[in-house]
Design a protein around this motif. Structure first.
Motif, PDB file in Angstrom:
ATOM      1  N   UNK A 126     -97.038 -17.730 -46.351  1.00 48.09           N
ATOM      2  CA  UNK A 126     -95.829 -17.844 -47.162  1.00 48.09           C
ATOM      3  C   UNK A 126     -95.964 -19.052 -48.074  1.00 48.09           C
ATOM      4  N   UNK A 127     -94.933 -19.283 -48.894  1.00 42.40           N
ATOM      5  CA  UNK A 127     -94.816 -20.497 -49.691  1.00 42.40           C
ATOM      6  C   UNK A 127     -93.410 -21.054 -49.482  1.00 42.40           C
ATOM      7  N   UNK A 128     -93.361 -22.198 -48.844  1.00 44.65           N
ATOM      8  CA  UNK A 128     -92.091 -22.895 -48.637  1.00 44.65           C
ATOM      9  C   UNK A 128     -92.052 -24.095 -49.576  1.00 44.65           C
ATOM     10  N   UNK A 129     -91.028 -24.182 -50.400  1.00 43.15           N
ATOM     11  CA  UNK A 129     -90.901 -25.260 -51.385  1.00 43.15           C
ATOM     12  C   UNK A 129     -89.913 -26.303 -50.895  1.00 43.15           C
ATOM     13  N   UNK A 130     -90.318 -27.562 -50.996  1.00 43.70           N
ATOM     14  CA  UNK A 130     -89.388 -28.652 -50.739  1.00 43.70           C
ATOM     15  C   UNK A 130     -88.564 -28.840 -52.015  1.00 43.70           C
ATOM     16  N   UNK A 131     -87.300 -28.541 -51.911  1.00 45.80           N
ATOM     17  CA  UNK A 131     -86.384 -28.558 -53.037  1.00 45.80           C
ATOM     18  C   UNK A 131     -85.137 -27.793 -52.644  1.00 45.80           C
ATOM     19  N   UNK A 132     -84.363 -27.398 -53.629  1.00 53.31           N
ATOM     20  CA  UNK A 132     -83.117 -26.669 -53.387  1.00 53.31           C
ATOM     21  C   UNK A 132     -83.303 -25.224 -53.826  1.00 53.31           C
ATOM     22  N   UNK A 133     -82.987 -24.288 -52.934  1.00 51.18           N
ATOM     23  CA  UNK A 133     -83.178 -22.867 -53.248  1.00 51.18           C
ATOM     24  C   UNK A 133     -82.349 -22.023 -52.276  1.00 51.18           C
ATOM     25  N   UNK A 134     -82.168 -20.725 -52.577  1.00 53.56           N
ATOM     26  CA  UNK A 134     -81.438 -19.845 -51.659  1.00 53.56           C
ATOM     27  C   UNK A 134     -82.193 -19.650 -50.344  1.00 53.56           C
ATOM     28  N   UNK A 143     -82.844 -16.967 -48.770  1.00 52.22           N
ATOM     29  CA  UNK A 143     -83.769 -15.838 -48.791  1.00 52.22           C
ATOM     30  C   UNK A 143     -85.082 -16.173 -49.482  1.00 52.22           C
ATOM     31  N   UNK A 144     -85.165 -17.340 -50.132  1.00 55.94           N
ATOM     32  CA  UNK A 144     -86.384 -17.775 -50.823  1.00 55.94           C
ATOM     33  C   UNK A 144     -87.073 -18.924 -50.081  1.00 55.94           C
ATOM     34  N   UNK A 145     -86.763 -19.100 -48.804  1.00 55.87           N
ATOM     35  CA  UNK A 145     -87.207 -20.290 -48.091  1.00 55.87           C
ATOM     36  C   UNK A 145     -88.666 -20.234 -47.641  1.00 55.87           C
ATOM     37  N   UNK A 146     -89.295 -19.075 -47.690  1.00 57.22           N
ATOM     38  CA  UNK A 146     -90.700 -18.986 -47.319  1.00 57.22           C
ATOM     39  C   UNK A 146     -90.959 -19.222 -45.847  1.00 57.22           C
ATOM     40  N   UNK A 147     -90.052 -18.767 -45.013  1.00 56.16           N
ATOM     41  CA  UNK A 147     -90.181 -18.904 -43.567  1.00 56.16           C
ATOM     42  C   UNK A 147     -90.142 -17.517 -42.947  1.00 56.16           C
ATOM     43  N   UNK A 148     -90.495 -17.364 -41.666  1.00 51.90           N
ATOM     44  CA  UNK A 148     -90.418 -16.040 -41.055  1.00 51.90           C
ATOM     45  C   UNK A 148     -89.056 -15.388 -41.256  1.00 51.90           C
ATOM     46  N   UNK A 149     -89.075 -14.198 -41.825  1.00 50.37           N
ATOM     47  CA  UNK A 149     -87.852 -13.467 -42.117  1.00 50.37           C
ATOM     48  C   UNK A 149     -87.305 -13.694 -43.502  1.00 50.37           C
ATOM     49  N   UNK A 150     -87.894 -14.632 -44.245  1.00 48.69           N
ATOM     50  CA  UNK A 150     -87.401 -14.938 -45.595  1.00 48.69           C
ATOM     51  C   UNK A 150     -88.575 -15.355 -46.486  1.00 48.69           C
ATOM     52  N   UNK A 151     -89.455 -14.384 -46.746  1.00 51.06           N
ATOM     53  CA  UNK A 151     -90.590 -14.665 -47.621  1.00 51.06           C
ATOM     54  C   UNK A 151     -91.907 -14.813 -46.904  1.00 51.06           C
ATOM     55  N   UNK A 152     -91.974 -14.460 -45.617  1.00 56.54           N
ATOM     56  CA  UNK A 152     -93.235 -14.407 -44.889  1.00 56.54           C
ATOM     57  C   UNK A 152     -93.967 -13.133 -45.309  1.00 56.54           C
ATOM     58  N   UNK A 153     -95.249 -13.242 -45.683  1.00 57.75           N
ATOM     59  CA  UNK A 153     -95.957 -12.121 -46.307  1.00 57.75           C
ATOM     60  C   UNK A 153     -97.176 -11.750 -45.464  1.00 57.75           C
ATOM     61  N   UNK A 154     -97.264 -10.493 -44.989  1.00 61.19           N
ATOM     62  CA  UNK A 154     -98.432 -10.077 -44.209  1.00 61.19           C
ATOM     63  C   UNK A 154     -99.659  -9.934 -45.100  1.00 61.19           C
ATOM     64  N   UNK A 155    -100.863  -9.864 -44.521  1.00 65.69           N
ATOM     65  CA  UNK A 155    -102.074  -9.665 -45.327  1.00 65.69           C
ATOM     66  C   UNK A 155    -101.952  -8.428 -46.223  1.00 65.69           C
ATOM     67  N   UNK A 156    -102.264  -8.613 -47.496  1.00 64.92           N
ATOM     68  CA  UNK A 156    -102.155  -7.529 -48.465  1.00 64.92           C
ATOM     69  C   UNK A 156    -100.790  -7.403 -49.092  1.00 64.92           C
ATOM     70  N   UNK A 157     -99.830  -8.173 -48.629  1.00 67.58           N
ATOM     71  CA  UNK A 157     -98.470  -8.066 -49.133  1.00 67.58           C
ATOM     72  C   UNK A 157     -98.212  -8.939 -50.348  1.00 67.58           C
ATOM     73  N   UNK A 158     -97.042  -8.702 -50.978  1.00 69.23           N
ATOM     74  CA  UNK A 158     -96.620  -9.422 -52.177  1.00 69.23           C
ATOM     75  C   UNK A 158     -95.160  -9.813 -52.013  1.00 69.23           C
ATOM     76  N   UNK A 159     -94.819 -11.021 -52.463  1.00 73.29           N
ATOM     77  CA  UNK A 159     -93.430 -11.458 -52.468  1.00 73.29           C
ATOM     78  C   UNK A 159     -93.194 -12.278 -53.723  1.00 73.29           C
ATOM     79  N   UNK A 160     -92.001 -12.143 -54.299  1.00 70.43           N
ATOM     80  CA  UNK A 160     -91.643 -12.928 -55.482  1.00 70.43           C
ATOM     81  C   UNK A 160     -90.568 -13.944 -55.092  1.00 70.43           C
ATOM     82  N   UNK A 161     -90.944 -15.223 -55.202  1.00 72.69           N
ATOM     83  CA  UNK A 161     -89.988 -16.307 -54.979  1.00 72.69           C
ATOM     84  C   UNK A 161     -89.335 -16.653 -56.310  1.00 72.69           C
TER      85      UNK A 161
END
Length: 361
Positions: free
Chosen positions: A143-151, A153-171
């Motif tokens: 995943x990509x977790x950003x230190x900053x302010x964001x919603x 659902x964009x936190x990049x943690x399990x259940x909110x932007x965790x991406x399996x191999x081959x997957x795609x997510x848009x933050x």
């Protein structure tokens, strides 16, 4: 038969053994004879640090990145405007497994963002809309977790932007607050995903229009402004590498390559001030640090203020994920080679030792 040696052979034990026997070949298995550093000092007074510097050169071309280019390689994204006029910055980031050379002849099975450690330095302006298309080309969930302010659902943690191999997510989120930030993988186990190399700098420049009472200071940080052009800016990501996976680091560095900036000192113009974006992502050690020789700096903790949080200090300590901005000048100094390094001596010996090459323009 009982083993002749009672304790596991760790890097700390090797350092102690090396000290007891005068720094002989035991320790030089790792760090070896230093190059002749007399060339670094016009007066010939520079200490050679015999036995404390890695021997040989890392193949940057094979790695696919150069630590000297990382210093100033700002990734600004593809820029456009949304219908309401807001600036949109779009980035493409891919996670992948890749072996990298972190010291001459020493390789590490890294997990990378865009094929490098640290990942690309993303740079935006306060209030920009950030859109990142993240592709997981690796062998594990990332995943990509950003230190900053964001919603959430964009936190990049399990259940909110965790991406399996081959997957795609848009933050997607707006860049707030301004400052020196970072991003990293937040998949489980967290310490393994960070330590393996999934991290990078995320710099948000202040928008001068939002800070009219400190507009000049804000413009000096705004990349592309005339006020910013007079500054020499470098990003330094402090990291370490556990090469035998015993949860102790064998190599320490800034921007991943041991002693890169000691062997090839960073050239700076004596007449222009310096600004360092310093980030600590070292795993397995509670703190890392930077000490500047023969000078003092102002420090902006997290970079989220336009006035220093510390003035006139020469050493700063950071826990993991802590970061800040250092500002200083060599304008009153004679040209020469000025050290900066971790003030944990062990870290310096194992890779985190550097030099500024202060020159006349």
């Amino acid at each position: 038969m009982r083993p002749w040696f009672k304790y596991p052979m760790t890097r700390r034990l090797l350092l102690r053994a090396g000290a007891l026997i005068g720094g002989s070949s035991v320790i030089r298995l790792a760090v070896g004879q230093a190059p002749d550093t007399a060339q670094y000092a016009p007066t010939g007074g520079h200490e050679s640090h015999d036995g404390m510097i890695t021997v040989g050169e890392v193949d940057n071309a094979r790695n696919g990145f150069d630590p000297h280019e990382i210093l100033t390689d700002w990734e600004r994204g593809t820029v456009s405007r949304l219908p309401d006029g807001q600036v949109l910055r779009e980035f493409d980031i891919t996670a992948s497994d890749k072996e990298i050379e972190i010291a001459p002849g020493m390789f590490f099975p890294a997990w990378t963002y865009n094929g490098r450690v640290p990942g690309p330095t993303l740079r935006a302006t306060e209030g920009d809309r950030i859109r990142i298309r993240f592709v997981n080309g690796g062998s594990h969930t990332h995943s990509m977790h950003f230190h900053g302010i964001h919603p959430a659902r964009m936190d990049g943690v399990p259940g909110a932007g965790d991406v399996p191999p081959g997957g795609v997510f848009v933050y997607e989120f707006d860049a707030f607050p301004f400052g020196c930030h970072l991003y990293h993988c937040h998949s489980i186990p967290l310490k393994r995903h960070i330590h393996k190399g999934l991290y990078g700098a995320f710099i948000v420049d202040p928008d001068p229009d939002r800070h009219p009472e400190q507009a000049e200071a804000a413009r000096s940080r705004l990349l592309g402004s005339s006020e910013n052009a007079r500054w020499q800016e470098f990003v330094l990501v402090m990291n370490g590498f556990d090469t035998n996976f015993d949860e102790e680091n064998e190599i320490y560095a800034v921007n991943s390559i041991a002693h890169a900036y000691f062997k090839r000192p960073i050239p700076v113009d004596r007449a222009r001030p310096l600004r360092l974006y310093l980030i600590n992502v070292t795993e397995f050690d509670p703190v890392n640090s930077l000490h500047l020789h023969a000078n003092f700096f102002d420090y902006y903790d997290h970079g989220t203020t336009l006035t220093p949080t510390l003035r006139m200090v020469d050493t700063i300590m950071q826990c993991q994920a802590q970061r800040g901005i250092l500002e200083f000048s060599f304008s009153d100094h004679e040209p020469g080679f000025y050290m900066f390094h971790a003030h944990q001596s062990e870290f310096a010996e194992l890779g985190w030792m550097s030099l500024f090459d202060v020159r006349e323009a």
